[in-house]
Write a protein that holds these residues in place. Structure first.
Motif, PDB file in Angstrom:
ATOM      1  N   THR A 124       1.061  -1.360   0.059  1.00  0.00           N
ATOM      2  CA  THR A 124      -0.074  -0.231   0.287  1.00  0.00           C
ATOM      3  C   THR A 124       1.264   1.773   0.169  1.00  0.00           C
ATOM      4  O   THR A 124       0.294   2.137  -0.957  1.00  0.00           O
ATOM      5  CB  THR A 124      -0.651   0.276   1.289  1.00  0.00           C
ATOM      6  OG1 THR A 124      -0.365   0.202   2.775  1.00  0.00           O
ATOM      7  CG2 THR A 124      -1.890  -1.153   1.514  1.00  0.00           C
TER       8      THR A 124
ATOM      9  N   GLU B  22      -1.734   9.140   2.234  1.00  0.00           N
ATOM     10  CA  GLU B  22      -2.817   8.906   2.904  1.00  0.00           C
ATOM     11  C   GLU B  22      -2.291   6.734   2.346  1.00  0.00           C
ATOM     12  O   GLU B  22      -3.304   6.324   3.626  1.00  0.00           O
ATOM     13  CB  GLU B  22      -3.783   8.974   1.240  1.00  0.00           C
ATOM     14  CG  GLU B  22      -5.250   8.542   1.696  1.00  0.00           C
ATOM     15  CD  GLU B  22      -5.643   9.905   1.514  1.00  0.00           C
ATOM     16  OE1 GLU B  22      -7.224   9.520   1.929  1.00  0.00           O
ATOM     17  OE2 GLU B  22      -6.027  10.530  -0.273  1.00  0.00           O
ATOM     18  N   ALA B  23      -2.737   5.842   1.320  1.00  0.00           N
ATOM     19  CA  ALA B  23      -2.990   4.498   1.439  1.00  0.00           C
ATOM     20  C   ALA B  23      -1.979   3.815   2.363  1.00  0.00           C
ATOM     21  O   ALA B  23      -2.445   2.831   3.368  1.00  0.00           O
ATOM     22  CB  ALA B  23      -2.501   4.224   0.038  1.00  0.00           C
TER      23      ALA B  23
ATOM     24  N   TRP C  50      -3.728   4.150   5.438  1.00  0.00           N
ATOM     25  CA  TRP C  50      -4.968   3.590   5.490  1.00  0.00           C
ATOM     26  C   TRP C  50      -4.319   2.145   6.599  1.00  0.00           C
ATOM     27  O   TRP C  50      -5.151   1.196   7.099  1.00  0.00           O
ATOM     28  CB  TRP C  50      -5.725   3.719   4.579  1.00  0.00           C
ATOM     29  CG  TRP C  50      -6.836   4.771   3.890  1.00  0.00           C
ATOM     30  CD1 TRP C  50      -6.472   5.371   3.339  1.00  0.00           C
ATOM     31  CD2 TRP C  50      -8.041   4.137   4.769  1.00  0.00           C
ATOM     32  NE1 TRP C  50      -7.757   6.248   3.534  1.00  0.00           N
ATOM     33  CE2 TRP C  50      -8.605   5.576   4.298  1.00  0.00           C
ATOM     34  CE3 TRP C  50      -8.675   4.559   5.696  1.00  0.00           C
ATOM     35  CZ2 TRP C  50     -10.360   6.218   5.452  1.00  0.00           C
ATOM     36  CZ3 TRP C  50      -9.981   4.979   6.495  1.00  0.00           C
ATOM     37  CH2 TRP C  50     -10.236   6.045   5.989  1.00  0.00           C
TER      38      TRP C  50
ATOM     39  N   LEU D 299      -3.756   2.043   9.847  1.00  0.00           N
ATOM     40  CA  LEU D 299      -5.576   2.390  10.696  1.00  0.00           C
ATOM     41  C   LEU D 299      -4.956   1.159  10.619  1.00  0.00           C
ATOM     42  O   LEU D 299      -5.734   1.646  12.152  1.00  0.00           O
ATOM     43  CB  LEU D 299      -6.344   3.281  10.046  1.00  0.00           C
ATOM     44  CG  LEU D 299      -7.098   3.770  10.726  1.00  0.00           C
ATOM     45  CD1 LEU D 299      -7.021   4.295  12.268  1.00  0.00           C
ATOM     46  CD2 LEU D 299      -8.465   4.400   9.738  1.00  0.00           C
ATOM     47  N   GLY D 300      -5.489   0.485   9.901  1.00  0.00           N
ATOM     48  CA  GLY D 300      -6.380  -0.981  10.106  1.00  0.00           C
ATOM     49  C   GLY D 300      -5.187  -1.478  10.722  1.00  0.00           C
ATOM     50  O   GLY D 300      -6.332  -2.833  11.533  1.00  0.00           O
TER      51      GLY D 300
ATOM     52  N   ARG E 228      -6.203   8.219  11.580  1.00  0.00           N
ATOM     53  CA  ARG E 228      -7.646   8.555  11.395  1.00  0.00           C
ATOM     54  C   ARG E 228      -7.757   9.894  10.651  1.00  0.00           C
ATOM     55  O   ARG E 228      -8.411  10.384  10.391  1.00  0.00           O
ATOM     56  CB  ARG E 228      -8.927   8.402  12.676  1.00  0.00           C
ATOM     57  CG  ARG E 228      -9.884   8.355  11.789  1.00  0.00           C
ATOM     58  CD  ARG E 228     -11.084   7.236  12.973  1.00  0.00           C
ATOM     59  NE  ARG E 228     -10.562   5.860  13.632  1.00  0.00           N
ATOM     60  CZ  ARG E 228     -10.241   5.904  14.140  1.00  0.00           C
ATOM     61  NH1 ARG E 228      -9.717   6.489  15.545  1.00  0.00           N
ATOM     62  NH2 ARG E 228      -9.806   4.567  14.362  1.00  0.00           N
TER      63      ARG E 228
ATOM     64  N   VAL F 268      -6.230  10.896   8.274  1.00  0.00           N
ATOM     65  CA  VAL F 268      -6.180  10.652   6.560  1.00  0.00           C
ATOM     66  C   VAL F 268      -8.058  11.776   6.153  1.00  0.00           C
ATOM     67  O   VAL F 268      -7.392  11.943   5.232  1.00  0.00           O
ATOM     68  CB  VAL F 268      -7.316   9.343   6.575  1.00  0.00           C
ATOM     69  CG1 VAL F 268      -7.720   8.825   5.399  1.00  0.00           C
ATOM     70  CG2 VAL F 268      -5.420   8.318   6.835  1.00  0.00           C
ATOM     71  N   ARG F 269      -8.793  12.279   6.999  1.00  0.00           N
ATOM     72  CA  ARG F 269      -9.243  12.963   7.152  1.00  0.00           C
ATOM     73  C   ARG F 269      -8.977  14.752   6.334  1.00  0.00           C
ATOM     74  O   ARG F 269      -9.078  15.086   5.521  1.00  0.00           O
ATOM     75  CB  ARG F 269     -10.506  12.861   8.140  1.00  0.00           C
ATOM     76  CG  ARG F 269     -11.494  13.563   8.188  1.00  0.00           C
ATOM     77  CD  ARG F 269     -12.514  13.792   9.300  1.00  0.00           C
ATOM     78  NE  ARG F 269     -11.992  14.127  10.552  1.00  0.00           N
ATOM     79  CZ  ARG F 269     -11.359  15.321  10.655  1.00  0.00           C
ATOM     80  NH1 ARG F 269     -11.225  16.230  10.210  1.00  0.00           N
ATOM     81  NH2 ARG F 269     -10.682  15.711  12.080  1.00  0.00           N
TER      82      ARG F 269
END
Length: 162
Positions: free
Chosen positions: A84, A90-91, A94, A97-98, A138, A141-142
């Protein structure tokens, strides 16, 4: 003295944090913006501290400490983060975050077991670190704070059509 199942649970948490260190190593190598890299470095340091804290307990209870290297699950986590990471900041966030959501759930589950008060406090502190990591990622990313720093000072995101 802790029983074998308690040591095994502590060992599982320590291994998960060791896996996290490896995933953060990959993510940090893929992240360009300094402000994101710096924050991820601080999260990596938290996971490293978690491994050290948990290994201290594991040794105290007569168990074998966790080495700072990923297991099969950690290798998969590193591979996914690396893939990723090829798609940008950003990827990568993400993916992290997972990972952080997984770590948070593991600590939340660990709090359901009977522990001495000292161990329970430590596990709760580690879980709070995981929640702080997840919240920051989070929000990042936002809000994409790294994108703002690339805009010329006379332009804002509304002018860019965002």
């Amino acid at each position: 003295m802790a029983d074998k199942s308690e040591v095994a649970r502590l060992h599982s948490l320590a291994q998960l944090d060791a896996d996290a260190v490896g995933a953060y190593d990959v993510a940090i190598a893929r992240i360009g913006p300094a402000l994101v890299r710096e924050r991820l470095n601080s999260f990596r340091a938290d996971h490293l501290r978690h491994v050290q804290d948990l290994n201290t307990l594991i040794r105290h209870f007569g168990g074998e400490p966790v080495a700072l290297r990923p297991d099969l699950k950690g290798s998969a986590m590193k591979g996914l983060t690396a893939m990723t990471g090829l798609m940008g900041t950003e990827a990568t966030l993400w993916a992290m975050l997972g990972n952080e959501e997984l770590f948070d759930r593991a600590y939340e589950l660990a709090l359901q077991f009977e522990w001495t008060p000292e161990v329970k406090v430590l596990i709760r502190q580690h879980r709070e670190d995981e929640r702080r990591h997840g919240t920051w990622i989070r929000d990042a990313v936002r809000t994409r704070p790294w994108a703002e720093s690339r805009l010329p000072s006379f332009m804002d995101t509304a002018e860019m059509g965002a």
